[in-house]
Design a protein around this motif. Sequence first.
Motif, PDB file in Angstrom:
ATOM      1  N   UNK B   1      72.950  25.971 -63.341  1.00  0.00           N
ATOM      2  CA  UNK B   1      72.509  25.294 -62.120  1.00  0.00           C
ATOM      3  C   UNK B   1      72.141  26.332 -61.067  1.00  0.00           C
ATOM      4  N   UNK B   3      71.761  27.767 -57.289  1.00  0.00           N
ATOM      5  CA  UNK B   3      72.634  27.591 -56.131  1.00  0.00           C
ATOM      6  C   UNK B   3      71.902  26.852 -55.008  1.00  0.00           C
ATOM      7  N   UNK B   4      72.668  26.345 -54.053  1.00  0.00           N
ATOM      8  CA  UNK B   4      72.106  25.594 -52.931  1.00  0.00           C
ATOM      9  C   UNK B   4      73.113  25.647 -51.798  1.00  0.00           C
ATOM     10  N   UNK B   6      75.427  23.576 -49.306  1.00  0.00           N
ATOM     11  CA  UNK B   6      76.067  22.261 -49.307  1.00  0.00           C
ATOM     12  C   UNK B   6      76.350  21.813 -47.877  1.00  0.00           C
ATOM     13  N   UNK B   8      77.794  18.469 -45.455  1.00  0.00           N
ATOM     14  CA  UNK B   8      78.505  17.193 -45.541  1.00  0.00           C
ATOM     15  C   UNK B   8      78.599  16.557 -44.156  1.00  0.00           C
ATOM     16  N   UNK B  27      72.858  13.823 -51.810  1.00  0.00           N
ATOM     17  CA  UNK B  27      73.848  13.719 -52.876  1.00  0.00           C
ATOM     18  C   UNK B  27      74.709  12.493 -52.600  1.00  0.00           C
ATOM     19  N   UNK B  30      76.827  11.809 -57.122  1.00  0.00           N
ATOM     20  CA  UNK B  30      76.528  12.940 -58.003  1.00  0.00           C
ATOM     21  C   UNK B  30      76.568  12.624 -59.490  1.00  0.00           C
ATOM     22  N   UNK B  31      76.781  11.371 -59.846  1.00  0.00           N
ATOM     23  CA  UNK B  31      76.984  11.046 -61.262  1.00  0.00           C
ATOM     24  C   UNK B  31      75.686  11.084 -62.063  1.00  0.00           C
ATOM     25  N   UNK B  34      74.210  15.537 -60.481  1.00  0.00           N
ATOM     26  CA  UNK B  34      74.869  16.780 -60.928  1.00  0.00           C
ATOM     27  C   UNK B  34      74.499  17.107 -62.386  1.00  0.00           C
ATOM     28  N   UNK B  37      71.044  18.470 -62.303  1.00  0.00           N
ATOM     29  CA  UNK B  37      70.963  19.844 -61.791  1.00  0.00           C
ATOM     30  C   UNK B  37      71.461  20.845 -62.823  1.00  0.00           C
ATOM     31  N   UNK B  47      71.838  20.545 -50.388  1.00  0.00           N
ATOM     32  CA  UNK B  47      72.308  19.212 -50.783  1.00  0.00           C
ATOM     33  C   UNK B  47      73.029  18.598 -49.597  1.00  0.00           C
ATOM     34  N   UNK B 102      84.332   5.546 -59.937  1.00  0.00           N
ATOM     35  CA  UNK B 102      85.026   6.017 -58.735  1.00  0.00           C
ATOM     36  C   UNK B 102      84.147   6.893 -57.859  1.00  0.00           C
ATOM     37  N   UNK B 103      83.060   7.432 -58.404  1.00  0.00           N
ATOM     38  CA  UNK B 103      82.191   8.322 -57.626  1.00  0.00           C
ATOM     39  C   UNK B 103      80.802   7.727 -57.387  1.00  0.00           C
TER      40      UNK B 103
END
Lengths: 161, 262
Positions: B1, B3-4, B6, B8, B27, B30-31, B34, B37, B47, B102-103
């Motif tokens: 992957x 880099x980026x 992040x 939030x 993002x 991410x399911x 990710x 990526x 992101x 859950x995500x």
Amino acid sequence: MPDVKMIVNGKPVSGSVEGRTLLVEFIRNNLHLTGTHVGCDTSQCGACAIHVDGKLVKACTMFALEANNREVATIEGQANNDGSLNFIQQAFKDHHGLQCGFCTPGMVMATADLLKTNSKPTEHEIRDHLEGNICRCTGYHNIVKAILAASGQDVSRIAAE
Amino acid sequence: MYNFEFKQPKTVSEALSALVNDEAQLLGGGQTLIPTMKQRLASPSTLVSLTAIEEMKGICLNDDGSISIGGGTTHADVAANSNIFSGLITLAKNIGDAAVRNRGTIGGSLANNDPAACYPAAALSTGAVIITNNREISADDFFRGMFETALEEGEIILSVRFPVPSLSSYQKFIQPASRFAIVGVFLSNFENEIRIAITGAAEEGVYRWREAEVALNANFSEGSLNDLLVEPEGMIGDIHASSEYRAHLVKVMTKRAVKNAS
Ligand SMILES: Cc1cc2nc3c(=O)[nH]c(=O)nc-3n(C[C@H](O)[C@H](O)[C@H](O)COP(=O)(O)OP(=O)(O)OC[C@H]3O[C@@H](n4cnc5c(N)ncnc54)[C@H](O)[C@@H]3O)c2cc1C
Ligand code: FES
Ligand code: FES
């Protein structure tokens, strides 16, 4: 590199990570907790399953920075305080719920998650909850049996396969 | 992957400012993103995570009887909400597995518009409205073919408003390895209109099966689908199911949806 801190198995930890550092990479490479496994690149196998803030997640499908200030539980924190296997781990051992053991940490974490909300799951509920955990060895039969036993259900009539 | 950077943000307006960077991407859970990526099929330079934005989470009942679900609401939270109509609960409960639920979020699922994803079928079947930071888009205008939607660059799905059908059902013929739908059928029965959306089957992605809607509007029974023909042309054919098989499943699963609507 950005800093990250979290509580892992009850202990505060911190480190510097890249944006792209996966939570599982932080746990394995920075914290050297290698019980959480990586079995795929497609988020399908569940060998990396852990709990974040009490919820089951795939540590390979979350960035370390997303776990900043959160509570993480891994297989290393599952044993009883005296170091003996907890009831789920013991049941896996007793009922031959593992062979090579690669999937087992994820299986145990998924089971702990299930039993938190459903103390006596049926076979169907167990299989449904383990949908995201792949085992290449056991054929699942003994994993299901171990979980039935761990939840105090009678497994004496289920064949040992 | 690759880099980026992040980010939030805690509010939608902060997220919008973070998105001004050219190569920035949202993002959700991410399911999908990710794994994408990891394969280097996406390589954002920034992101912008939506998971800390509380105003984008949650489910509420509106005065007109419709239900609004925040774009950042996870599949698990939808599955656990008893105020929601049955088809949508079944759908959310059967997405992927417990950890994915859950995500993963409803906003991410709709924005992605995977041809085998579940939520697009619910949105299209119920005639939901997708609410973004600058407009409201009806589901009939939102899905534009495989992985394509009406969303503009940097547009955020804030919430989705679902009209509530009196009967609904989601029937999914599962692909056991990926756990996505080989064919999924969402049926919504409103007082004077039945709408059927099919996912998983067509190369163009989710679509409404209009002939079935007409037949079921005339007579809401499994039998009224008997004479309809589903052509394999335009259906996805892969190692999991040929286009002929998918065409066959469309009718079988629609009948099951009629039978199980509640
Ligand atoms: C093992 C596995 C099984 C799965 N099974 C199923 C299944 O059975 N059915 C199903 O439908 N799906 C399934 N999925 C996909 C899952 O539902 C994802 O959660 C979903 O597709 C994407 O949601 P996300 O929140 O994870 O989005 P992300 O992966 O974070 O993002 C996906 C895309 O949407 C964009 N995006 C995210 N949020 C927003 C927003 N609010 N507004 C605008 N754009 C946004 C991102 O930029 C990205 O392009 C599965 C996934 C896995 C890993
Ligand atoms: S390593 Fe396979 S799901 Fe995480
Ligand atoms: S015991 Fe070997 S993969 Fe499950």
